[in-house]
Write an enzyme that holds these catalytic residues in place. Sequence first.
Site, PDB file in Angstrom:
ATOM      1  N   ASP A  70       3.339   4.917  11.791  1.00 12.67           N
ATOM      2  CA  ASP A  70       2.055   5.223  11.149  1.00 12.67           C
ATOM      3  C   ASP A  70       0.869   4.653  11.928  1.00 12.67           C
ATOM      4  OD1 ASP A  70       3.586   6.283   9.116  1.00 12.67           O
ATOM      5  OD2 ASP A  70       2.575   5.173   7.518  1.00 12.67           O
ATOM      6  N   HIS A 120      -1.737  11.639   8.424  1.00 14.82           N
ATOM      7  CA  HIS A 120      -1.912  10.350   7.725  1.00 14.82           C
ATOM      8  C   HIS A 120      -3.385  10.140   7.378  1.00 14.82           C
ATOM      9  CE1 HIS A 120      -0.477   6.519   6.353  1.00 14.82           C
ATOM     10  NE2 HIS A 120      -1.026   5.795   7.300  1.00 14.82           N
ATOM     11  N   HIS A 124      -7.830   7.001   7.435  1.00  9.79           N
ATOM     12  CA  HIS A 124      -6.950   6.069   6.731  1.00  9.79           C
ATOM     13  C   HIS A 124      -7.570   5.612   5.413  1.00  9.79           C
ATOM     14  CE1 HIS A 124      -3.924   2.931   6.099  1.00  9.79           C
ATOM     15  NE2 HIS A 124      -3.192   3.643   6.953  1.00  9.79           N
ATOM     16  N   HIS A 213       4.792   0.779  12.408  1.00  2.00           N
ATOM     17  CA  HIS A 213       3.442   1.169  12.825  1.00  2.00           C
ATOM     18  C   HIS A 213       3.297   1.149  14.344  1.00  2.00           C
ATOM     19  CE1 HIS A 213       2.959   0.048   8.614  1.00  2.00           C
ATOM     20  NE2 HIS A 213       1.875   0.800   8.605  1.00  2.00           N
TER      21      HIS A 213
END
Length: 256
Positions: A70, A120, A124, A213
């Site tokens: 991510d 995503h 964010h 991540h």
Amino acid sequence: MAVAAAGVIVAALVLGGLLASSGTGAAPAVGTTASGQPPSPSVTGCAYRQRSTNVRTGPTARKRIALTFDDGPSAYTPRVLDVLEDAGIPATFFVVGRNVAGREEILKRMLADGSVIANHSFTHVDLSKASAAALAQIDDTQEAIEMATGFRPCLLRPPYGLTSRRLLRALPRRHLTSTLWSVNPRDFTRPGTAAIRRRVLAGVKPGSIVLVHDGGGDRSQTLAAIPSIIGTLKARGYTFVTATELLGLRLSRTSP
Ligand code: NI
């Protein structure tokens, strides 16, 4: 958006509509990007399956898992791709839209290496209210990824895992499946390479979706942990697949 691109987009929408009405459920197999350039990778999108819930795992009958990254792409992402390439495995990258500009080649490499790109949000943010601004975050990220690569994602991971019925209701018309995770080593807290490794290895089961991540800060611990995580799980008989493959979704490709 340039006026000249409008015809291409209309054609893509018509093509997408035809494909959707054929009953395959596939995302539009768009042969060109909105700029009119043929995409360098042949993968253009993936089949979408309508769901009213968040996906957290894949089928548990086989020892298959999906490694997902991510918050990238970032300066760490090429090194993550090197690790994946050395291991001969794909992953799934939940990309933040604002990170795409200037890193288009990294995204193209993901696809060329057999990995899959997913959405995503653009900056964010919490998408759970599904406000117009939140939905624009989703749509702008789809467009940024497609413009950069010719690939249109079919998976969305809401930042922080913040979801809602309202958000889930907004996803079908976007051909997106909300995809969360089942194993979270909280690598973003930088607990140390050994802790990241231990938490992932303790949590993985057949069908697991592992969240780590490749962006959003210093990811050197994650980068250091993943080779041994991959090696150990391979030794335990696990196969690594993309999240789309784990969920049984087909990829669409341009004609040769
Ligand atoms: Ni995130």
